[in-house]
Design a protein around this motif. Structure first.
Motif, PDB file in Angstrom:
ATOM      1  N   GLU A 140      -3.010  10.882  -5.184  1.00  0.00           N
ATOM      2  CA  GLU A 140      -2.569  10.828  -6.670  1.00  0.00           C
ATOM      3  C   GLU A 140      -0.961  10.176  -6.977  1.00  0.00           C
ATOM      4  O   GLU A 140      -0.359  10.352  -5.826  1.00  0.00           O
ATOM      5  CB  GLU A 140      -2.461  12.381  -7.217  1.00  0.00           C
ATOM      6  CG  GLU A 140      -3.842  12.915  -6.890  1.00  0.00           C
ATOM      7  CD  GLU A 140      -3.574  14.460  -7.532  1.00  0.00           C
ATOM      8  OE1 GLU A 140      -4.740  15.042  -7.664  1.00  0.00           O
ATOM      9  OE2 GLU A 140      -2.565  15.044  -7.690  1.00  0.00           O
ATOM     10  N   MET A 141      -0.974   9.395  -7.710  1.00  0.00           N
ATOM     11  CA  MET A 141       0.266   8.696  -8.239  1.00  0.00           C
ATOM     12  C   MET A 141       0.594   9.198  -9.670  1.00  0.00           C
ATOM     13  O   MET A 141      -0.251   9.356 -10.565  1.00  0.00           O
ATOM     14  CB  MET A 141       0.100   7.095  -8.419  1.00  0.00           C
ATOM     15  CG  MET A 141       0.214   6.423  -6.924  1.00  0.00           C
ATOM     16  SD  MET A 141       0.049   4.802  -7.134  1.00  0.00           S
ATOM     17  CE  MET A 141       1.413   4.262  -8.522  1.00  0.00           C
ATOM     18  N   TYR A 142       1.958   9.447  -9.927  1.00  0.00           N
ATOM     19  CA  TYR A 142       2.319   9.897 -11.210  1.00  0.00           C
ATOM     20  C   TYR A 142       3.473   9.074 -11.773  1.00  0.00           C
ATOM     21  O   TYR A 142       3.695   8.026 -11.287  1.00  0.00           O
ATOM     22  CB  TYR A 142       2.759  11.278 -10.950  1.00  0.00           C
ATOM     23  CG  TYR A 142       1.962  12.321 -10.814  1.00  0.00           C
ATOM     24  CD1 TYR A 142       1.396  13.239 -11.734  1.00  0.00           C
ATOM     25  CD2 TYR A 142       1.343  12.431  -9.467  1.00  0.00           C
ATOM     26  CE1 TYR A 142       0.201  14.091 -11.345  1.00  0.00           C
ATOM     27  CE2 TYR A 142       0.453  13.408  -9.152  1.00  0.00           C
ATOM     28  CZ  TYR A 142      -0.082  14.252 -10.180  1.00  0.00           C
ATOM     29  OH  TYR A 142      -1.111  15.290  -9.711  1.00  0.00           O
ATOM     30  N   ASP A 143       3.794   9.250 -13.341  1.00  0.00           N
ATOM     31  CA  ASP A 143       4.933   8.646 -13.765  1.00  0.00           C
ATOM     32  C   ASP A 143       6.298   8.439 -12.800  1.00  0.00           C
ATOM     33  O   ASP A 143       6.332   9.464 -12.203  1.00  0.00           O
ATOM     34  CB  ASP A 143       5.266   9.324 -15.030  1.00  0.00           C
ATOM     35  CG  ASP A 143       4.154   8.930 -16.192  1.00  0.00           C
ATOM     36  OD1 ASP A 143       3.535   8.002 -16.006  1.00  0.00           O
ATOM     37  OD2 ASP A 143       4.043   9.610 -17.204  1.00  0.00           O
ATOM     38  N   GLY A 144       6.819   7.324 -13.092  1.00  0.00           N
ATOM     39  CA  GLY A 144       8.086   7.167 -12.157  1.00  0.00           C
ATOM     40  C   GLY A 144       7.745   6.680 -10.727  1.00  0.00           C
ATOM     41  O   GLY A 144       8.779   6.736 -10.032  1.00  0.00           O
ATOM     42  N   VAL A 145       6.505   6.358 -10.379  1.00  0.00           N
ATOM     43  CA  VAL A 145       6.283   6.075  -8.986  1.00  0.00           C
ATOM     44  C   VAL A 145       6.258   4.255  -9.154  1.00  0.00           C
ATOM     45  O   VAL A 145       5.694   3.895  -9.923  1.00  0.00           O
ATOM     46  CB  VAL A 145       5.169   6.398  -8.325  1.00  0.00           C
ATOM     47  CG1 VAL A 145       4.854   5.619  -7.146  1.00  0.00           C
ATOM     48  CG2 VAL A 145       5.221   7.948  -8.235  1.00  0.00           C
ATOM     49  N   VAL A 146       6.938   3.499  -8.221  1.00  0.00           N
ATOM     50  CA  VAL A 146       6.817   2.163  -8.034  1.00  0.00           C
ATOM     51  C   VAL A 146       6.523   1.827  -6.506  1.00  0.00           C
ATOM     52  O   VAL A 146       7.024   1.930  -5.734  1.00  0.00           O
ATOM     53  CB  VAL A 146       8.273   1.596  -8.318  1.00  0.00           C
ATOM     54  CG1 VAL A 146       8.239   0.005  -8.207  1.00  0.00           C
ATOM     55  CG2 VAL A 146       8.796   2.011  -9.764  1.00  0.00           C
ATOM     56  N   VAL A 147       5.324   1.070  -6.667  1.00  0.00           N
ATOM     57  CA  VAL A 147       4.943   0.201  -5.377  1.00  0.00           C
ATOM     58  C   VAL A 147       4.889  -1.144  -5.467  1.00  0.00           C
ATOM     59  O   VAL A 147       4.480  -1.934  -6.549  1.00  0.00           O
ATOM     60  CB  VAL A 147       3.242   0.928  -5.048  1.00  0.00           C
ATOM     61  CG1 VAL A 147       2.724   0.125  -3.909  1.00  0.00           C
ATOM     62  CG2 VAL A 147       3.126   2.069  -5.150  1.00  0.00           C
ATOM     63  N   SER A 148       5.622  -1.732  -4.529  1.00  0.00           N
ATOM     64  CA  SER A 148       5.937  -3.272  -4.697  1.00  0.00           C
ATOM     65  C   SER A 148       6.130  -3.910  -3.388  1.00  0.00           C
ATOM     66  O   SER A 148       6.180  -3.113  -2.199  1.00  0.00           O
ATOM     67  CB  SER A 148       7.228  -3.101  -5.496  1.00  0.00           C
ATOM     68  OG  SER A 148       8.358  -2.963  -4.769  1.00  0.00           O
ATOM     69  N   ASN A 149       5.591  -5.124  -3.443  1.00  0.00           N
ATOM     70  CA  ASN A 149       5.796  -5.978  -2.293  1.00  0.00           C
ATOM     71  C   ASN A 149       4.820  -5.572  -0.896  1.00  0.00           C
ATOM     72  O   ASN A 149       5.573  -5.515  -0.027  1.00  0.00           O
ATOM     73  CB  ASN A 149       7.294  -6.142  -1.848  1.00  0.00           C
ATOM     74  CG  ASN A 149       7.546  -7.456  -0.869  1.00  0.00           C
ATOM     75  OD1 ASN A 149       6.680  -8.335  -0.846  1.00  0.00           O
ATOM     76  ND2 ASN A 149       8.359  -7.331   0.046  1.00  0.00           N
ATOM     77  N   ILE A 150       3.628  -5.423  -1.264  1.00  0.00           N
ATOM     78  CA  ILE A 150       2.691  -4.906  -0.264  1.00  0.00           C
ATOM     79  C   ILE A 150       1.686  -6.117   0.057  1.00  0.00           C
ATOM     80  O   ILE A 150       1.256  -6.890  -0.773  1.00  0.00           O
ATOM     81  CB  ILE A 150       1.964  -3.666  -0.631  1.00  0.00           C
ATOM     82  CG1 ILE A 150       2.842  -2.617  -1.151  1.00  0.00           C
ATOM     83  CG2 ILE A 150       1.116  -3.415   0.647  1.00  0.00           C
ATOM     84  CD1 ILE A 150       3.916  -2.136  -0.286  1.00  0.00           C
ATOM     85  N   VAL A 151       1.640  -6.570   1.426  1.00  0.00           N
ATOM     86  CA  VAL A 151       0.854  -7.536   1.877  1.00  0.00           C
ATOM     87  C   VAL A 151      -0.300  -6.999   2.613  1.00  0.00           C
ATOM     88  O   VAL A 151       0.018  -6.358   3.745  1.00  0.00           O
ATOM     89  CB  VAL A 151       1.479  -8.691   2.412  1.00  0.00           C
ATOM     90  CG1 VAL A 151       0.578  -9.958   2.842  1.00  0.00           C
ATOM     91  CG2 VAL A 151       2.505  -9.456   1.829  1.00  0.00           C
TER      92      VAL A 151
END
Length: 221
Positions: free
Chosen positions: A167-178
């Protein structure tokens, strides 16, 4: 020292006695990877473990048969970084089963206000799978950042589930995944992925890098 845990994502309020870094009531503090695992192992079901400084992780943090909240102290956002050359998953959940098989407890992990930085290493954040043991629920809450992974593993994704709940909620950042197989961020082979908020950005799949070539996307279901 007595600590009172205020109402948070799990809605709990408990008191604890903490001596040094590791005596656990309902809260523990951790400063190194080894201390962090020791704090998780010793913690009660439903406890909060606070990561009080940046940590370089050269192993897998494992939660067995209980609910744990992992967070930075208030006012901090600390970073759990992958050590160079390490390919094991950063996190793992395990179901607890008693010797006589009569007691079974699933594991859950809730993360808030922490950064997981893969440092472009070839490792997953977590793999939940149907082998009867690596199973549970992961919740990424406000202030959690997951960044900088380059995963070339057969399951694909830095989050792989077969089954489990993520589960992901407000305020989560996922970035720069290859990702080099299936998808960059998540491969949902079974189970449930609930995205209640948050941002996934700058993630990409790379076609043809490995058998079962990656989809050019972020989440594969």
């Amino acid at each position: 020292m007595f600590l009172t845990l205020t109402k948070g994502i799990l809605g709990m309020k408990k008191s604890a006695v903490v001596i040094g870094s590791l005596l656990i009531g309902s809260c523990a503090f951790a400063m190194t990877g080894d201390e962090l695992q020791s704090a998780i192992d010793a913690a009660e079901d439903g406890a909060v473990v606070e990561v009080t400084s940046d940590v370089t992780l050269d192993s897998t943090l494992t939660v067995v048969g209980k609910a744990i909240v992992l967070k930075s102290p208030d006012g901090q956002t600390n970073v759990i970084s992958s050590a160079q050359g390490v390919t094991s998953d950063m996190l793992q959940l395990q179901r607890f089963v008693s010797d006589d098989g009569t007691v079974t407890n699933n594991a859950s992990l809730t993360v808030t206000n922490l950064v997981f930085d893969g440092r472009m290493q070839n490792r997953r954040l977590i793999y939940l799978k149907s082998d009867g043991m690596k199973y549970g629920t992961v919740r990424l809450g406000e202030g959690t950042v997951v960044r900088n992974f380059d995963v070339n593993i057969s399951t694909g994704g830095i989050v792989a589930m077969n089954p489990g709940t993520f589960e992901m909620y407000d305020g989560v950042v996922v970035s720069n995944i290859v990702g080099h197989t299936y998808a960059s961020f998540a491969n949902i082979m079974g189970g449930t992925f609930n995205m209640y908020g948050g941002l996934i950005t700058g993630c990409r799949g790379v076609w043809g890098s490995k058998t079962g070539a990656a989809q050019d996307g972020t989440v594969y279901v």
